[in-house]
Design a protein around this motif. Structure first.
Motif, PDB file in Angstrom:
ATOM      1  N   ILE A 104      69.573 -56.614 -54.285  1.00  0.00           N
ATOM      2  CA  ILE A 104      68.285 -55.464 -54.421  1.00  0.00           C
ATOM      3  C   ILE A 104      69.054 -54.492 -55.341  1.00  0.00           C
ATOM      4  N   ARG A 105      68.034 -54.276 -56.597  1.00  0.00           N
ATOM      5  CA  ARG A 105      68.431 -53.518 -57.396  1.00  0.00           C
ATOM      6  C   ARG A 105      67.522 -52.226 -57.418  1.00  0.00           C
ATOM      7  N   ASP A 106      68.249 -51.148 -58.277  1.00  0.00           N
ATOM      8  CA  ASP A 106      67.389 -49.961 -58.038  1.00  0.00           C
ATOM      9  C   ASP A 106      66.718 -49.728 -59.561  1.00  0.00           C
ATOM     10  N   TYR A 107      66.161 -48.368 -59.739  1.00  0.00           N
ATOM     11  CA  TYR A 107      65.618 -48.343 -60.939  1.00  0.00           C
ATOM     12  C   TYR A 107      66.347 -48.236 -62.229  1.00  0.00           C
ATOM     13  N   GLN A 108      67.670 -48.177 -62.273  1.00  0.00           N
ATOM     14  CA  GLN A 108      68.650 -48.390 -63.143  1.00  0.00           C
ATOM     15  C   GLN A 108      69.218 -49.903 -63.272  1.00  0.00           C
ATOM     16  N   GLY A 109      68.546 -50.547 -62.363  1.00  0.00           N
ATOM     17  CA  GLY A 109      69.003 -52.006 -62.671  1.00  0.00           C
ATOM     18  C   GLY A 109      70.322 -52.516 -61.841  1.00  0.00           C
ATOM     19  N   ARG A 110      70.892 -51.424 -61.196  1.00  0.00           N
ATOM     20  CA  ARG A 110      72.254 -51.499 -60.702  1.00  0.00           C
ATOM     21  C   ARG A 110      71.633 -52.183 -59.102  1.00  0.00           C
ATOM     22  N   THR A 111      72.867 -53.111 -58.617  1.00  0.00           N
ATOM     23  CA  THR A 111      72.602 -53.595 -57.456  1.00  0.00           C
ATOM     24  C   THR A 111      73.115 -52.862 -56.365  1.00  0.00           C
ATOM     25  N   VAL A 112      72.115 -52.300 -55.440  1.00  0.00           N
ATOM     26  CA  VAL A 112      72.496 -51.472 -54.438  1.00  0.00           C
ATOM     27  C   VAL A 112      72.689 -51.889 -53.042  1.00  0.00           C
ATOM     28  N   ALA A 113      72.067 -53.038 -52.949  1.00  0.00           N
ATOM     29  CA  ALA A 113      72.311 -53.781 -51.624  1.00  0.00           C
ATOM     30  C   ALA A 113      72.051 -55.270 -51.825  1.00  0.00           C
ATOM     31  N   ALA A 114      72.224 -56.029 -50.771  1.00  0.00           N
ATOM     32  CA  ALA A 114      71.964 -57.666 -50.964  1.00  0.00           C
ATOM     33  C   ALA A 114      70.854 -57.896 -49.566  1.00  0.00           C
ATOM     34  N   MET A 115      70.218 -58.604 -49.538  1.00  0.00           N
ATOM     35  CA  MET A 115      69.513 -59.171 -48.516  1.00  0.00           C
ATOM     36  C   MET A 115      69.734 -60.683 -48.157  1.00  0.00           C
ATOM     37  N   SER A 116      69.592 -61.085 -47.054  1.00  0.00           N
ATOM     38  CA  SER A 116      70.081 -62.565 -46.718  1.00  0.00           C
ATOM     39  C   SER A 116      69.041 -63.256 -45.551  1.00  0.00           C
TER      40      SER A 116
END
Length: 272
Positions: free
Chosen positions: A224-236
């Motif tokens: 899951i990425r934020d507005y800056q393209g950073r991965t802030v979470a993951a979903m499974s």
């Protein structure tokens, strides 16, 4: 003439400490002399502030070149802020729709202190289900969610933090050397193999957990990425390995829908 801190009412030591943190964020790694020159501060002042930040866990020192970098404690803080701003609230409608469409369990997690923490979940409607509690720290290296998040870190950091199950703890590292403990027959306990696995995850864009933490569970995770393209979470998505079922075919079908749902959540966070 009054200093900037005196004119603005700021606490000078805190202002200087954060100027160091900002410089390290921009340049990744700097030595005392470099920070002193950039920030126009005495070397003794820079050394004292870095020593304090290091003891508190906010900076790390490279044991090879003795330069400093910001620690993942800021990563942990950032995740806490994301949660407080409502990541779970934003993701939940998409998670519900995905669970309804796939009929499998759906989990949302973040990384904290090199472990994975579940912040939202929707359990499968199946009579057989895996109950994973929210807020509990679980090992990152042997879960689909955790491996997805670890793959966003570089290999050097992974090797600094983890060690193979048969390797003695190193006293020369600032970290505690997390041992790759075995949970099932499929758990990766060798550091070289873990690094290889994370490299493969980076290439394909999703991770798999084939009974590596809990026997009978097959998990697929995406970022899951934020507005800056950073991965802030993951979903499974969590699939049960039941004798007679084609788990690979089911997983491929679920993966397409999981990627689409994660894309929608990321878009809601401003990612384009």
């Amino acid at each position: 003439m009054k200093s900037h801190s005196e004119r603005t009412g700021l606490v000078q030591s805190i202002e200087r400490a954060f100027s160091i943190i900002e410089a390290l964020k921009e340049h990744q790694e700097l030595g005392i002399a470099e920070l002193s020159a950039q920030l126009s501060l005495d070397r003794s002042t820079v050394h004292r502030l870095l020593a304090t930040l290091r003891v508190l866990g906010y900076v790390n020192q490279n044991r090879e070149n003795f330069k400093y970098s910001n620690s993942l404690k800021f990563f942990d803080i950032g995740h806490s802020v994301v949660r407080s701003l409502g990541l779970g609230r934003i993701a939940m409608p998409f998670m519900k729709a995905l669970a309804e469409e796939t009929q499998v369990g759906i989990n949302l997690a973040v990384m904290e202190s090199y472990s994975v923490v579940y912040i939202e979940k929707i359990e499968s409607q199946s009579t057989i289900r895996a109950t994973l509690p929210l807020g509990v720290y679980m090992p990152a290296y042997c879960t689909g969610l955790g491996k997805m998040l670890l793959s966003c870190m570089d290999e050097k950091e992974i090797r600094d933090v983890f060690r193979s199950s048969d390797e003695a703890a190193s006293r020369s590292t600032p970290h505690d050397n997390i041992k790759l403990r075995r949970y099932t027959a499929n758990t990766i306990t060798n550091l070289d193999l873990l690094c290889e696995e994370l490299a493969n995850i980076r290439k394909r864009g999703y991770s798999l957990d084939d009974e590596e933490y809990i026997s009978g569970l097959y998990c697929i995770a995406v970022p899951i990425r934020d507005y800056q393209g950073r991965t802030v979470a993951a979903m499974s998505a969590v699939l049960l390995k039941i004798i007679g079922t084609d788990i690979q075919s089911k997983a491929q079908d679920v993966l397409k829908k999981l990627i689409a749902a994660a894309g929608s959540i990321s878009a809601a966070l401003g990612y384009h």
